[in-house]
Design an enzyme around this catalytic site. Structure first.
Site, short mmCIF file in Angstrom:
data_model
loop_
_atom_site.label_atom_id
_atom_site.label_comp_id
_atom_site.label_asym_id
_atom_site.label_seq_id
_atom_site.Cartn_x
_atom_site.Cartn_y
_atom_site.Cartn_z
N HIS A 49 18.99 13.18 58.33
CA HIS A 49 18.77 13.67 56.67
C HIS A 49 20.42 13.54 56.08
CE1 HIS A 49 20.87 17.81 58.22
NE2 HIS A 49 19.84 17.80 59.23
N HIS A 109 23.50 15.58 57.43
CA HIS A 109 24.19 15.07 58.76
C HIS A 109 24.73 14.13 58.12
CE1 HIS A 109 20.37 15.88 61.36
NE2 HIS A 109 20.98 16.28 61.50
N CYS A 119 15.18 31.68 68.10
CA CYS A 119 15.37 30.60 67.37
C CYS A 119 15.11 29.28 67.94
CB CYS A 119 15.15 31.23 65.19
SG CYS A 119 15.55 29.87 64.52
N CYS A 127 17.78 27.20 65.88
CA CYS A 127 19.58 27.71 65.33
C CYS A 127 19.76 27.10 67.68
CB CYS A 127 19.67 28.87 65.81
SG CYS A 127 19.51 29.20 64.01
N CYS A 179 14.67 34.64 61.43
CA CYS A 179 15.77 33.72 60.98
C CYS A 179 16.09 33.56 59.98
CB CYS A 179 15.98 32.82 62.14
SG CYS A 179 17.63 31.47 61.57
N HIS A 181 15.95 30.00 58.95
CA HIS A 181 15.08 29.32 59.54
C HIS A 181 13.90 30.24 59.72
CE1 HIS A 181 17.65 26.94 62.27
NE2 HIS A 181 17.37 26.09 61.98
N LYS A 187 16.52 25.33 48.89
CA LYS A 187 16.78 24.78 49.68
C LYS A 187 16.00 23.06 49.99
CE LYS A 187 17.40 25.43 54.64
NZ LYS A 187 16.63 26.11 56.06
N LYS A 218 10.51 20.15 53.43
CA LYS A 218 9.50 19.28 53.71
C LYS A 218 8.35 20.03 52.94
CE LYS A 218 10.22 17.08 57.98
NZ LYS A 218 10.47 17.29 59.45
N1 MSP Z 1 23.50 20.17 67.40
C1 MSP Z 1 23.92 21.65 67.19
C2 MSP Z 1 25.25 21.34 66.35
C3 MSP Z 1 26.35 21.58 67.88
S1 MSP Z 1 27.73 21.38 67.37
C4 MSP Z 1 28.29 21.56 69.06
C5 MSP Z 1 23.83 21.79 64.47
N2 MSP Z 1 22.09 20.22 64.85
S2 MSP Z 1 21.98 19.96 63.22
O1 MSP Z 1 22.00 18.78 63.69
O2 MSP Z 1 21.42 21.06 63.41
O3 MSP Z 1 23.16 20.13 62.45
C6 MSP Z 1 23.80 19.41 62.81
C7 MSP Z 1 24.98 19.33 60.97
O4 MSP Z 1 24.51 19.80 60.20
C8 MSP Z 1 25.70 21.29 61.06
O5 MSP Z 1 26.81 21.76 61.35
C9 MSP Z 1 24.88 21.61 60.09
O6 MSP Z 1 25.60 22.73 59.69
C10 MSP Z 1 24.79 19.77 59.41
N3 MSP Z 1 23.85 20.04 58.07
C11 MSP Z 1 22.09 20.68 58.52
N4 MSP Z 1 22.24 20.73 57.63
C12 MSP Z 1 22.62 20.76 55.73
C13 MSP Z 1 22.24 20.57 55.00
N5 MSP Z 1 21.83 20.46 54.33
N6 MSP Z 1 23.58 20.78 54.09
C14 MSP Z 1 24.98 20.50 54.91
N7 MSP Z 1 25.20 20.41 56.31
C15 MSP Z 1 24.11 20.53 56.72
O7 MSP Z 1 22.94 22.14 64.07
#
Ligand code: MSP
Length: 490
Positions: free
Chosen positions: A13, A16, A122, A125, A139, A142, A294, A297
């Site tokens: 997304h 990421h 959760c 998280c 949470c 979430h 935020k 979906k």
């Molecule tokens: N798998 C864990 C991270 C493990 S690191 C050893 C995780 N994964 S995640 O897929 O949920 O998120 C990956 C990264 O994307 C995280 O740093 C998270 O903060 C970031 N983001 C997820 N949603 C976001 C936004 N809407 N905006 C900016 N970054 C966000 O957490």
């Protein structure tokens, strides 16, 4: 330089994309300075979230992650993310040996012990939540997910033992947590009642994880496994020399929802194992929708990054994310802003500048004439470099990008001032030379932001590759190659 490793339970997304892009900007910036950079990212493939999603989709966990990880890799390629290592936590050759090694070190130091536990978990998280952390029974990150009661006998990590040491390390910036607001949040957490944390799961309930060494009944907690990626990716457990070359990391880049794992749990694990700490933790903000809500979906306001690239092109998306949103705070994603910035900064400013310069040189023989770089522009360029450096060092990338485009505006103003179409002879040569030199530096400067367009600028200027920052002056006689406009108006 590292990023968080993503959960590949669904498609990549915008969050990421944003994080990998911020890290790509840092990595490319340092490469442009001539420094040796190793940029690592990857995927976090164990845990309940992945296991449950696979069950819902009628796949094995392995099938699910293999399918989705492919999409993440393709997507990062599409975005022009130039990483050096993509570590997968299911990689039994590169990841597992190091994770087992660090586990055994924690055990040897008596920082792992078994106890029965009951708590609210959760899945979003992948973490237990205490009563104090709940907002209206949910949470904070979430709110739509039900918390699960889990009652098990697990290994616990003695986090409480490191409380005072961690506080000192973070307070003194030995491990520099930025921005300050997050550092303060962490310090306040460390001033409270810091509990030991569950570090494993019963295998009969969650078979999807790395087995605990010496205990067939337990698999490691997904975060214990995932955090270790930062060292396993560069050789811990499989290439001691490479590990020594790259560790400690200069910076871990992550989002604010996972700051505690990185500012508390991870350094505590390293302290216990006797491994050096990383130098910096950079915590970026979250991307919300245009109204500051935020993305979800349920609200139907999710922006799909692939669709944005298809609609506007990779460079415009990269430019907007880096220039339009603040790197160290939350930001609102607005397509209207993206289009406005595309037209003003990419088409009118940078694109027109290249077009005017190459056209002017083309009309006077097609080669960069002999001349001297304008003194005022040179000074302006020096200021741009030093301001950019300050912004990058201060984790304030959008102002850094603004400085780069400020230099492009200065070169455009230089054309307006000098009116080369009214000049001839030496005076004209000096102006054309200054424009070519200015653009050569601009191709270097914009490279961390829009790499493929930087290459296009270099190509039209008659250069083989994008030069590094502050490279040797462009050679008189270089043959320009006029081509299409860099960007099309939207
Ligand atoms: N798998 C864990 C991270 C493990 S690191 C050893 C995780 N994964 S995640 O897929 O949920 O998120 C990956 C990264 O994307 C995280 O740093 C998270 O903060 C970031 N983001 C997820 N949603 C976001 C936004 N809407 N905006 C900016 N970054 C966000 O957490």
């Amino acid at each position: 330089m590292t990023t968080a490793i993503d959960y590949p339970n669904a498609e990549p997304h915008l969050g990421h994309a944003y994080e990998k892009l911020l890290a790509d900007f840092i990595a490319r910036y340092h490469r442009q300075k001539g420094e040796d950079v190793f940029y690592q990212t990857g995927t976090d493939e164990h845990g309940i979230k992945i296991y449950q999603t696979a069950q819902e989709e009628g796949l094995t966990a392995k099938q699910l992650v293999d399918r989705n990880v492919k999409k993440f890799k393709e997507f990062y390629k599409f975005l022009n993310i130039d990483y050096d290592q993509f570590i997968r936590t299911t990689d039994q050759k590169l990841h597992w040996p190091g994770v087992e090694k660090i586990w055994k070190l924690l055990k040897k130091n008596e920082d792992l012990y078994k106890k029965a536990y009951e708590g609210r978990y959760c899945v979003g998280c992948e973490s237990f939540k205490t009563d104090k952390e709940l907002v209206k029974g949910h949470c904070q990150f979430h709110p739509g997910k039900e918390l699960k009661i889990i009652k098990e006998e697990n290994y616990f990590f003695r986090l409480s033992k490191y409380k005072a040491q961690l506080k000192k390390i973070i307070k003194s910036d030995e491990y520099h947590v930025r921005p300050k607001s997050i550092k303060n949040e962490i310090l306040s957490f460390l001033s409270g009642d810091v509990q030991d944390i569950s570090f494993s799961r019963e295998k009969n309930r969650l078979p999807w994880g790395i087995p605990v060494p010496g205990d067939k009944e337990q698999v490691m907690y997904v975060w214990a496994d995932a955090l270790s990626n930062y060292i396993t990716g560069i050789g811990y457990g499989w290439d001691a020399r490479n590990f020594k070359k790259w560790w400690p990391a200069n910076a871990h880049l992550i989002g604010k929802d996972i700051s505690r794992f990185h500012a508390v749990y991870w350094p505590a694990m390293l302290l216990s194992a006797g491994i050096d700490l990383p130098k910096e933790l950079l915590v970026h903000g979250f991307i919300n929708d245009a109204k500051g809500r935020k993305m979800s979906k349920t609200l139907g306001n999710v922006i799909v990054p692939v669709e944005q690239v298809e609609k506007y092109g990779v460079s415009s998306l990269r430019y907007y994310l880096l220039r339009g949103l603040p790197s160290n705070q939350d930001g609102n994603y607005s397509e209207e802003d993206l289009v406005a910035r595309h037209n003003a900064d990419l088409v009118n400013n940078l694109g027109n500048l290249l077009n005017r310069t190459v056209t002017l040189i083309d009309r006077t023989g097609g080669k960069v004439p002999k001349g001297t770089f304008d003194k005022k522009l040179k000074k302006r360029l020096e200021t741009t470099y030093s301001k950019l450096q300050n912004c990058v060092n201060n984790f304030d990338f959008h102002h850094g990008v603004a400085e780069i485009w400020g230099f492009a505006s200065a070169v455009n103003e230089y054309i307006q001032d000098k009116k080369p179409w009214e000049l001839s002879g030496r005076a004209l040569d000096d102006v054309l030379y200054s424009l070519a030199e200015g653009l050569k530096e601009l191709s270097a400067l914009v490279h961390p932001v829009i790499p493929s367009k930087a290459e296009e600028i270099a190509k039209q200027l008659g250069l083989k590759t994008v030069p590094k920052f502050n490279s040797a002056p462009i050679k008189a006689g270089t043959k320009v190659k006029k081509s299409d406009h860099l960007f099309k108006r939207i």
